[in-house]
Scaffold this motif. Sequence first.
Motif, mmCIF file in Angstrom:
data_model
loop_
_atom_site.group_PDB
_atom_site.id
_atom_site.type_symbol
_atom_site.label_atom_id
_atom_site.label_comp_id
_atom_site.label_asym_id
_atom_site.label_seq_id
_atom_site.Cartn_x
_atom_site.Cartn_y
_atom_site.Cartn_z
ATOM 1 N N THR A 12 5.007 10.896 6.292
ATOM 2 C CA THR A 12 4.122 11.688 5.721
ATOM 3 C C THR A 12 2.637 11.005 5.517
ATOM 4 O O THR A 12 1.546 11.733 6.011
ATOM 5 C CB THR A 12 4.342 12.290 4.063
ATOM 6 O OG1 THR A 12 5.801 12.702 4.293
ATOM 7 C CG2 THR A 12 3.353 12.800 3.503
ATOM 8 N N ALA A 13 2.663 9.903 5.032
ATOM 9 C CA ALA A 13 1.063 9.242 4.900
ATOM 10 C C ALA A 13 0.452 8.911 6.141
ATOM 11 O O ALA A 13 -0.429 9.026 6.276
ATOM 12 C CB ALA A 13 1.527 7.852 3.971
ATOM 13 N N ALA A 14 1.332 8.199 6.940
ATOM 14 C CA ALA A 14 0.825 7.745 8.276
ATOM 15 C C ALA A 14 -0.015 8.844 9.005
ATOM 16 O O ALA A 14 -1.084 8.603 9.497
ATOM 17 C CB ALA A 14 2.084 7.105 9.174
ATOM 18 N N PRO A 15 0.535 9.976 9.433
ATOM 19 C CA PRO A 15 -0.321 11.092 10.052
ATOM 20 C C PRO A 15 -1.528 11.155 9.244
ATOM 21 O O PRO A 15 -2.670 11.579 10.091
ATOM 22 C CB PRO A 15 0.720 12.155 10.194
ATOM 23 C CG PRO A 15 1.957 11.684 10.092
ATOM 24 C CD PRO A 15 2.062 10.303 9.171
ATOM 25 N N ILE A 16 -1.313 11.423 8.068
ATOM 26 C CA ILE A 16 -2.712 11.791 7.053
ATOM 27 C C ILE A 16 -3.476 10.618 7.434
ATOM 28 O O ILE A 16 -4.977 11.037 7.409
ATOM 29 C CB ILE A 16 -2.258 12.208 5.999
ATOM 30 C CG1 ILE A 16 -1.264 13.212 5.673
ATOM 31 C CG2 ILE A 16 -3.401 12.117 4.733
ATOM 32 C CD1 ILE A 16 -1.064 13.653 4.149
ATOM 33 N N LEU A 17 -3.140 9.511 7.215
ATOM 34 C CA LEU A 17 -4.185 8.296 7.041
ATOM 35 C C LEU A 17 -4.875 8.096 8.694
ATOM 36 O O LEU A 17 -6.080 7.745 8.593
ATOM 37 C CB LEU A 17 -3.465 6.952 6.786
ATOM 38 C CG LEU A 17 -3.309 6.968 5.319
ATOM 39 C CD1 LEU A 17 -1.985 5.868 5.350
ATOM 40 C CD2 LEU A 17 -4.299 7.029 4.460
ATOM 41 N N ALA A 18 -4.018 8.284 9.462
ATOM 42 C CA ALA A 18 -4.538 8.168 10.963
ATOM 43 C C ALA A 18 -5.715 9.257 11.133
ATOM 44 O O ALA A 18 -6.867 9.105 12.011
ATOM 45 C CB ALA A 18 -3.583 8.473 11.987
ATOM 46 N N GLY A 19 -5.660 10.222 10.392
ATOM 47 C CA GLY A 19 -6.650 11.513 10.624
ATOM 48 C C GLY A 19 -7.911 11.394 9.682
ATOM 49 O O GLY A 19 -8.933 12.065 9.953
ATOM 50 N N LEU A 20 -7.892 10.309 8.874
ATOM 51 C CA LEU A 20 -9.229 10.263 7.863
ATOM 52 C C LEU A 20 -10.253 9.518 8.451
ATOM 53 O O LEU A 20 -9.995 8.230 9.060
ATOM 54 C CB LEU A 20 -8.534 9.478 6.535
ATOM 55 C CG LEU A 20 -7.759 9.933 5.522
ATOM 56 C CD1 LEU A 20 -7.492 9.414 4.524
ATOM 57 C CD2 LEU A 20 -8.476 11.380 5.194
ATOM 58 N N ALA A 21 -11.323 10.189 8.473
ATOM 59 C CA ALA A 21 -12.747 9.528 8.604
ATOM 60 C C ALA A 21 -13.011 8.596 7.623
ATOM 61 O O ALA A 21 -13.838 7.660 7.894
ATOM 62 C CB ALA A 21 -13.673 10.563 9.175
ATOM 63 N N ASP A 22 -12.939 9.181 6.311
ATOM 64 C CA ASP A 22 -13.499 8.328 5.302
ATOM 65 C C ASP A 22 -12.031 7.542 4.682
ATOM 66 O O ASP A 22 -11.278 8.033 4.189
ATOM 67 C CB ASP A 22 -14.053 9.302 4.097
ATOM 68 C CG ASP A 22 -14.268 8.640 2.999
ATOM 69 O OD1 ASP A 22 -14.308 7.578 2.726
ATOM 70 O OD2 ASP A 22 -14.825 9.372 2.014
ATOM 71 N N LEU A 23 -12.113 6.174 4.825
ATOM 72 C CA LEU A 23 -11.146 5.403 4.391
ATOM 73 C C LEU A 23 -11.157 4.748 3.153
ATOM 74 O O LEU A 23 -10.886 3.844 2.688
ATOM 75 C CB LEU A 23 -10.994 4.189 5.252
ATOM 76 C CG LEU A 23 -10.263 4.734 6.555
ATOM 77 C CD1 LEU A 23 -10.045 3.332 7.329
ATOM 78 C CD2 LEU A 23 -9.009 5.407 6.354
ATOM 79 N N THR A 24 -12.049 5.316 2.016
ATOM 80 C CA THR A 24 -12.292 4.866 0.709
ATOM 81 C C THR A 24 -10.813 5.369 -0.046
ATOM 82 O O THR A 24 -10.313 6.371 0.249
ATOM 83 C CB THR A 24 -13.459 5.693 0.080
ATOM 84 O OG1 THR A 24 -13.423 7.057 -0.068
ATOM 85 C CG2 THR A 24 -14.564 5.102 0.734
ATOM 86 N N PRO A 25 -10.639 4.525 -0.950
ATOM 87 C CA PRO A 25 -9.404 4.808 -1.785
ATOM 88 C C PRO A 25 -9.428 6.165 -2.274
ATOM 89 O O PRO A 25 -8.372 7.062 -2.438
ATOM 90 C CB PRO A 25 -9.011 3.600 -2.876
ATOM 91 C CG PRO A 25 -9.967 2.538 -2.036
ATOM 92 C CD PRO A 25 -10.882 3.174 -1.439
ATOM 93 N N ALA A 26 -10.432 6.756 -2.648
ATOM 94 C CA ALA A 26 -10.859 8.062 -3.378
ATOM 95 C C ALA A 26 -10.388 9.157 -2.501
ATOM 96 O O ALA A 26 -9.562 9.918 -2.579
ATOM 97 C CB ALA A 26 -12.120 8.257 -3.928
ATOM 98 N N ALA A 27 -10.923 9.021 -1.122
ATOM 99 C CA ALA A 27 -10.722 9.932 -0.426
ATOM 100 C C ALA A 27 -9.141 9.989 0.119
ATOM 101 O O ALA A 27 -8.616 11.208 0.498
ATOM 102 C CB ALA A 27 -11.425 9.665 0.992
ATOM 103 N N ALA A 28 -8.470 8.723 0.354
ATOM 104 C CA ALA A 28 -7.177 8.811 0.661
ATOM 105 C C ALA A 28 -6.262 9.461 -0.474
ATOM 106 O O ALA A 28 -5.263 10.418 -0.282
ATOM 107 C CB ALA A 28 -6.698 7.351 0.785
#
Length: 127
Positions: A48-64
């Motif tokens: 679940t998390a890996a595909p979501i994280l791979a698509g994030l442009a903003d890697l701040t903890p809040a955005a995640a």
Amino acid sequence: MRITELVTYRTAIQPNVCILALRTDEGLTGLGESFWGAEAVEAYLHSTAAPILAGLADLTPAAAQVALRPYVGYAGSGAEIRGIGAVDIALWDLLGRATGRSVRSEEHTSELQSLAYLVCRLLLEKK
């Protein structure tokens, strides 16, 4: 900066601990960890998390946090929440590495939390 790889580790010494390594396209690695139910946390992180994280442009903890918890209301305290916690720790670590500041100064962690981080780093370096 983008996440290119999510890797989990479990050791025989502490089988209930799931250590998370997030690797980026800039060559940085951030470490996080979760305790209890390591197999379930590991499954959540990869499926679940890996595909979501791979698509994030903003890697701040809040955005995640927002991306990984897309619903309103009580989220529980299961493997998902423990996995999100591991991601949060790893992203703080990445933020510190990217800015040249320590996680300790970013989060104002206690001595005990800093020691736990060091143990995770040492376990990975032994592998």
